[in-house]
Scaffold this active site. Sequence first.
Site, PDB file in Angstrom:
ATOM      1  CE  LYS A 173      -3.684   2.303   2.536  1.00 57.40           C
ATOM      2  NZ  LYS A 173      -4.652   2.200   3.635  1.00 57.40           N
ATOM      3  NE  ARG A 180      -3.858   7.577   5.984  1.00 55.82           N
ATOM      4  CZ  ARG A 180      -4.562   8.126   6.964  1.00 55.82           C
ATOM      5  NH1 ARG A 180      -3.987   8.386   8.126  1.00 55.82           N
ATOM      6  NH2 ARG A 180      -5.834   8.439   6.780  1.00 55.82           N
ATOM      7  CD  GLU A 187       5.720  -3.982   3.631  1.00 55.63           C
ATOM      8  OE1 GLU A 187       5.077  -4.902   4.175  1.00 55.63           O
ATOM      9  OE2 GLU A 187       6.113  -2.967   4.252  1.00 55.63           O
ATOM     10  CE  LYS A 191      -6.033   1.811  -0.652  1.00 60.62           C
ATOM     11  NZ  LYS A 191      -6.439   1.919   0.702  1.00 60.62           N
TER      12      LYS A 191
HETATM   13  C1  PBG Z   1      -7.757   3.110   5.464  1.00 59.44           C
HETATM   14  C2  PBG Z   1      -7.957   3.028   4.009  1.00 59.44           C
HETATM   15  C3  PBG Z   1      -7.754   4.003   3.017  1.00 59.44           C
HETATM   16  C4  PBG Z   1      -8.226   3.451   1.826  1.00 59.44           C
HETATM   17  C5  PBG Z   1      -8.638   2.166   2.098  1.00 59.44           C
HETATM   18  N1  PBG Z   1      -8.458   1.908   3.449  1.00 59.44           N
HETATM   19  C6  PBG Z   1      -7.271   5.401   3.111  1.00 59.44           C
HETATM   20  C7  PBG Z   1      -5.917   5.711   3.571  1.00 59.44           C
HETATM   21  O1  PBG Z   1      -5.055   4.858   3.739  1.00 59.44           O
HETATM   22  O2  PBG Z   1      -5.716   6.908   3.799  1.00 59.44           O
HETATM   23  C8  PBG Z   1      -8.280   4.148   0.486  1.00 59.44           C
HETATM   24  C9  PBG Z   1      -9.278   3.624  -0.487  1.00 59.44           C
HETATM   25  C10 PBG Z   1      -9.609   4.523  -1.621  1.00 59.44           C
HETATM   26  O3  PBG Z   1      -8.992   5.581  -1.849  1.00 59.44           O
HETATM   27  O4  PBG Z   1     -10.539   4.162  -2.367  1.00 59.44           O
HETATM   28  N2  PBG Z   1      -6.448   3.159   5.898  1.00 59.44           N
END
Ligand code: PBG
Length: 324
Positions: free
Chosen positions: A192, A214, A230, A245
């Site tokens: 991610k 983040r 990862e 993602k």
């Molecule tokens: C929670 C999370 C996020 C998304 C999915 N789970 C946001 C983030 O990490 O700030 C993003 C999903 C999307 O943009 O459709 N941590």
Amino acid sequence: MIIRPRRLRRTSHIRKMVRETYIKADNLIFPIFVKHGKGEREPIPSMVGQYQLSVDELVKEAEEVRSLGISGIILFGLPRVKDKVGSEAYAKDGIVQKAVAAVKETVPELVVLTDVCLCQYTDHGHCGIIQDGRVDNDATLDILSRVAISHAEAGADFVSPSDMMDGRVKAIREILERDGFKDTGILAYAVKYASSFYGPFREAADSKPQFGDRRSYQMDPANAREAIKESLLDVEEGADIIMVKPALPYLDIINQVRSHIHLPVAAYNVSGEYAMVKAADQQGWIDGEEVMMEMLFSIRRAGADLILTYFAKDAAKILATHER
Ligand code: PBG
């Protein structure tokens, strides 16, 4: 003599006969935002066609999703209150716990996944517990495990940790086994990235970090080798499905992860990717449906087995006409 590749493109039937990649509703998962209340269907301004739903509306939505042949949904909760440790995230009567139970009662065959994270539930908007102004990895693991167990108890088929803390898949797997949830799976947000493509989601889920960003837990967009590290870690720790993602700016990563690991690979076609298409379509600048299908094909071509996408319903409707 000319070699003529165009022979295989002459008619739609020939094209279909030699097609290499398919999009099927079976491989799509639809993300849904769920909130407290009754009869609520609140449009999300930055995500045209998406809503925050109360549980009664969610159940209707789940029935529609199933009738379109889509395999599953992933739920994101909007809590009533936020606090330092995100306690509604693991409350027995929390919004996601109620939502899972309601969907499982009405549409039991629909695969229900839950996002396991704290950012929507904490008043500071970070995905973990803050100690001395920083996200504390190991203190967060305990809370995440409690969240995962509460979702499993409610009946979730898969829990999906999206926090990017080290060791969370292992911590969650161990506690699920210990408490008798051996059949509850883990779809890990293994790879991610710290992405600005999450912008519309953070508005929809009210989960923006109140200080900083983040980048100390989500990955640097410049890194590819780290994606393999990862993924392998999460495989070792006991994940059932590995996710990358966002999807579109990271097709190369999806492809590499697919070739390095032997679990199903999911890709999350995130909120910003969706919002851009809808916005340009509304302006009349692109044909949104065509662009959507092209994007979904690219994600499948890259090697994703599953796609989490806000386009799931739109795509399933097109697929049902058998025109593609
Ligand atoms: C929670 C999370 C996020 C998304 C999915 N789970 C946001 C983030 O990490 O700030 C993003 C999903 C999307 O943009 O459709 N941590």
